[in-house]
Design a protein around this motif. Structure first.
Motif, PDB file in Angstrom:
ATOM      1  N   PRO A   1       0.826  -1.212   0.000  1.00  0.00           N
ATOM      2  CA  PRO A   1       0.000   0.000   0.000  1.00  0.00           C
ATOM      3  C   PRO A   1       0.857   1.258   0.000  1.00  0.00           C
ATOM      4  O   PRO A   1       1.593   1.530   0.957  1.00  0.00           O
ATOM      5  N   ASN A   2       0.773   2.049  -1.074  1.00  0.00           N
ATOM      6  CA  ASN A   2       1.681   3.175  -1.249  1.00  0.00           C
ATOM      7  C   ASN A   2       1.606   4.205  -0.124  1.00  0.00           C
ATOM      8  O   ASN A   2       2.630   4.693   0.348  1.00  0.00           O
ATOM      9  N   SER A   3       0.394   4.582   0.275  1.00  0.00           N
ATOM     10  CA  SER A   3       0.300   5.638   1.284  1.00  0.00           C
ATOM     11  C   SER A   3       0.832   5.159   2.626  1.00  0.00           C
ATOM     12  O   SER A   3       1.471   5.919   3.364  1.00  0.00           O
ATOM     13  N   THR A   4       0.606   3.890   2.977  1.00  0.00           N
ATOM     14  CA  THR A   4       1.160   3.352   4.217  1.00  0.00           C
ATOM     15  C   THR A   4       2.675   3.339   4.151  1.00  0.00           C
ATOM     16  O   THR A   4       3.368   3.683   5.123  1.00  0.00           O
ATOM     17  N   GLU A   5       3.210   2.946   3.007  1.00  0.00           N
ATOM     18  CA  GLU A   5       4.665   2.934   2.848  1.00  0.00           C
ATOM     19  C   GLU A   5       5.245   4.347   2.911  1.00  0.00           C
ATOM     20  O   GLU A   5       6.361   4.543   3.414  1.00  0.00           O
ATOM     21  N   MET A   6       4.509   5.342   2.423  1.00  0.00           N
ATOM     22  CA  MET A   6       4.974   6.723   2.557  1.00  0.00           C
ATOM     23  C   MET A   6       5.035   7.118   4.030  1.00  0.00           C
ATOM     24  O   MET A   6       5.981   7.772   4.472  1.00  0.00           O
ATOM     25  N   ALA A   7       4.021   6.756   4.792  1.00  0.00           N
ATOM     26  CA  ALA A   7       4.034   7.043   6.229  1.00  0.00           C
ATOM     27  C   ALA A   7       5.244   6.392   6.895  1.00  0.00           C
ATOM     28  O   ALA A   7       5.936   7.007   7.722  1.00  0.00           O
ATOM     29  N   ILE A   8       5.507   5.136   6.540  1.00  0.00           N
ATOM     30  CA  ILE A   8       6.641   4.410   7.127  1.00  0.00           C
ATOM     31  C   ILE A   8       7.954   5.076   6.722  1.00  0.00           C
ATOM     32  O   ILE A   8       8.867   5.241   7.544  1.00  0.00           O
ATOM     33  N   HIS A   9       8.065   5.469   5.450  1.00  0.00           N
ATOM     34  CA  HIS A   9       9.273   6.153   4.979  1.00  0.00           C
ATOM     35  C   HIS A   9       9.497   7.467   5.731  1.00  0.00           C
ATOM     36  O   HIS A   9      10.632   7.790   6.119  1.00  0.00           O
ATOM     37  N   ILE A  10       8.435   8.234   5.933  1.00  0.00           N
ATOM     38  CA  ILE A  10       8.558   9.512   6.642  1.00  0.00           C
ATOM     39  C   ILE A  10       9.020   9.271   8.081  1.00  0.00           C
ATOM     40  O   ILE A  10       9.886   9.980   8.610  1.00  0.00           O
ATOM     41  N   GLY A  11       8.464   8.244   8.714  1.00  0.00           N
ATOM     42  CA  GLY A  11       8.904   7.895  10.062  1.00  0.00           C
ATOM     43  C   GLY A  11      10.376   7.520  10.088  1.00  0.00           C
ATOM     44  O   GLY A  11      11.120   7.920  10.994  1.00  0.00           O
ATOM     45  N   TRP A  12      10.828   6.759   9.087  1.00  0.00           N
ATOM     46  CA  TRP A  12      12.243   6.390   9.002  1.00  0.00           C
ATOM     47  C   TRP A  12      13.112   7.631   8.832  1.00  0.00           C
ATOM     48  O   TRP A  12      14.169   7.748   9.456  1.00  0.00           O
ATOM     49  N   GLN A  13      12.695   8.564   8.003  1.00  0.00           N
ATOM     50  CA  GLN A  13      13.478   9.769   7.761  1.00  0.00           C
ATOM     51  C   GLN A  13      13.650  10.602   9.029  1.00  0.00           C
ATOM     52  O   GLN A  13      14.678  11.239   9.224  1.00  0.00           O
ATOM     53  N   ARG A  14      12.625  10.601   9.882  1.00  0.00           N
ATOM     54  CA  ARG A  14      12.671  11.459  11.071  1.00  0.00           C
ATOM     55  C   ARG A  14      13.300  10.790  12.289  1.00  0.00           C
ATOM     56  O   ARG A  14      13.982  11.443  13.067  1.00  0.00           O
ATOM     57  N   ARG A  15      13.030   9.489  12.508  1.00  0.00           N
ATOM     58  CA  ARG A  15      13.526   8.837  13.727  1.00  0.00           C
ATOM     59  C   ARG A  15      14.003   7.403  13.489  1.00  0.00           C
ATOM     60  O   ARG A  15      14.037   6.611  14.420  1.00  0.00           O
ATOM     61  N   ARG A  16      14.352   7.084  12.280  1.00  0.00           N
ATOM     62  CA  ARG A  16      14.873   5.771  11.938  1.00  0.00           C
ATOM     63  C   ARG A  16      13.936   4.650  12.418  1.00  0.00           C
ATOM     64  O   ARG A  16      12.763   4.687  12.160  1.00  0.00           O
ATOM     65  N   TRP A  17      14.450   3.632  13.094  1.00  0.00           N
ATOM     66  CA  TRP A  17      13.653   2.428  13.354  1.00  0.00           C
ATOM     67  C   TRP A  17      12.434   2.706  14.221  1.00  0.00           C
ATOM     68  O   TRP A  17      11.339   2.203  13.940  1.00  0.00           O
ATOM     69  N   SER A  18      12.605   3.495  15.264  1.00  0.00           N
ATOM     70  CA  SER A  18      11.456   3.791  16.120  1.00  0.00           C
ATOM     71  C   SER A  18      10.428   4.619  15.364  1.00  0.00           C
ATOM     72  O   SER A  18       9.217   4.396  15.495  1.00  0.00           O
ATOM     73  N   GLY A  19      10.883   5.568  14.549  1.00  0.00           N
ATOM     74  CA  GLY A  19       9.961   6.378  13.758  1.00  0.00           C
ATOM     75  C   GLY A  19       9.241   5.558  12.709  1.00  0.00           C
ATOM     76  O   GLY A  19       8.049   5.766  12.445  1.00  0.00           O
ATOM     77  N   LEU A  20       9.964   4.606  12.109  1.00  0.00           N
ATOM     78  CA  LEU A  20       9.354   3.722  11.109  1.00  0.00           C
ATOM     79  C   LEU A  20       8.160   2.987  11.699  1.00  0.00           C
ATOM     80  O   LEU A  20       7.070   2.944  11.099  1.00  0.00           O
TER      81      LEU A  20
END
Length: 381
Positions: A63-82
């Motif tokens: 799911p593209n939008s879910t993956e975008m959310a996960i990517h944004i979390g990774w960009q901001r706080r790496r594993w915990s943000g993901l």
């Protein structure tokens, strides 16, 4: 703008819980709302980085939008943000859809939300158009990119496979840039096959069986919720006979009218087939591959952009992704703009977004209220 500044997990959680509870309209609208929140309002990402993430999500299944959310979390706080961003985006929709599944099982009720959707659709259309117009100058930054984007839009309008278009656009951009370096293996995912057609033995649904069906689907599925319908019909109606066609259509309808990821259709089906445990197992199965794929590809994105060859390829993917969004928006317009009130709602939403920069979430809620009021007053068709 400082993309390296840390964002608190609480702030990530608040943003994606709110988006997960109010983001109607499918992946294109969800991504548009994320672009509004993380690029324009919070300035967590640049337009270019957001486009790179969008291109990356289009190259992996799920799911593209879910993956975008996960990517944004990774960009901001790496594993915990993901984990926080992905889970918080999924959970509100999962709970709402599970509640719909409970009502469906207990009362046999269908979801009736036509008046609300009547008002939401034109607002969502305006949100997506605004996002496309905002990202277009960054994506179509050269004549080559503009030509590639136009060609992708035409091909998409005629039904060409999305993955082939994305890879083809990347290769075209790479060729145009006259780069001789070989593409990294990470940029050449195989075209997914349909869920294996071997007939499964008919029998009662089991929790391991539910998990496997949805995990396998989430691992190979490219495209929209309508593509999900085709995969699930093969696996659940034709092979296992766990659902009827009517039940599957009901499930997809619930996924479409509830906020958040359309893939929470799996939650509804899981509840119907296995109660609360079935809902949890199906949801885990269909979304787990997205976390795995993003975790594997996220760290590579800055390196891909730093490489001249990979950067050219990614430029082609970015403009193709935007072209695909544009084609989807045109196709949605016919369903959203059905009469004068919906046209006026779309125009008013566009003006509010451009002139006053109103938050897209509040606009969607206002559209839902407007649709209900118009229906109550007899103006809605």
């Amino acid at each position: 703008m400082n993309e390296d500044a840390r964002t608190s997990l609480a702030e990530l959680a608040r943003l994606f819980l709110r988006l997960g509870a109010t983001a109607f309209g499918g992946p294109a609208a969800h991504i548009a709302m994320m672009q509004d929140e993380v690029v324009k309002r919070r300035r967590w990402l640049t337009d270019q980085r957001f486009l790179d993430l969008l291109g990356a999500t289009n190259l992996i299944p799920g799911p593209n939008s879910t993956e975008m959310a996960i990517h944004i979390g990774w960009q901001r706080r790496r594993w915990s943000g993901l984990l926080v961003a992905g889970v918080c985006f999924i959970v509100p929709a999962m709970l709402i859809t599970a509640a719909a599944g409970w009502a469906y099982v207990r009362f046999g009720a269908r979801v009736e939300a036509q008046s609300v959707l009547y008002g939401i659709k034109p607002v969502v259309l305006a949100v997506v158009v605004q996002a496309i117009l905002g990202l277009a100058p960054k994506a179509a930054k050269t004549t080559t990119c503009k030509v590639i984007g136009s060609a992708v839009a035409v091909a998409a309008a005629f039904g060409t496979n999305e993955l082939l278009l994305l890879i083809g656009a990347g290769l075209a951009a790479l060729f145009a840039a006259r780069k001789s370096a070989l593409l990294p293996n990470t940029l050449s995912p195989a075209v997914p096959a349909l869920v294996p057609a071997a007939a499964a033995a008919a029998g009662a649904p089991t929790l391991p069986g539910l998990f496997w069906v949805f995990f396998k689907t989430g691992s190979v599925l490219y495209g929209s919720g309508y593509v999900l319908l085709a995969f699930l019909r093969t696996a659940l109606v034709e092979q296992r006979h766990w659902l009827t066609d009517a039940q599957l259509i009901d499930a997809v309808a619930v996924g479409q009218v509830t906020p958040g990821p359309v893939f929470t259709t799996a939650t509804f089906i899981g509840y119907v087939l296995g109660g609360p445990h079935g809902a949890w197992v199906a949801t885990l199965g269909i979304f787990a591959p997205a976390f795995i794929f993003v975790a594997a590809s996220g760290p590579l994105i800055p390196r891909l952009r730093a490489s001249s060859s990979a950067g050219a390829f990614l430029d082609g993917v970015n403009v193709a992704s935007l072209a695909l969004m544009a084609v989807v928006t045109v196709q949605l317009a016919a369903a959203a703009l059905v009469d004068l009130p919906t046209c006026l709602l779309a125009v008013a939403s566009a003006v509010a977004l451009v002139r006053w920069r109103l938050n897209s979430v509040w606009l969607v809620l206002a559209g839902a209220l407007a649709g209900w009021l118009l229906h109550a007053a007899g103006f809605a068709h």
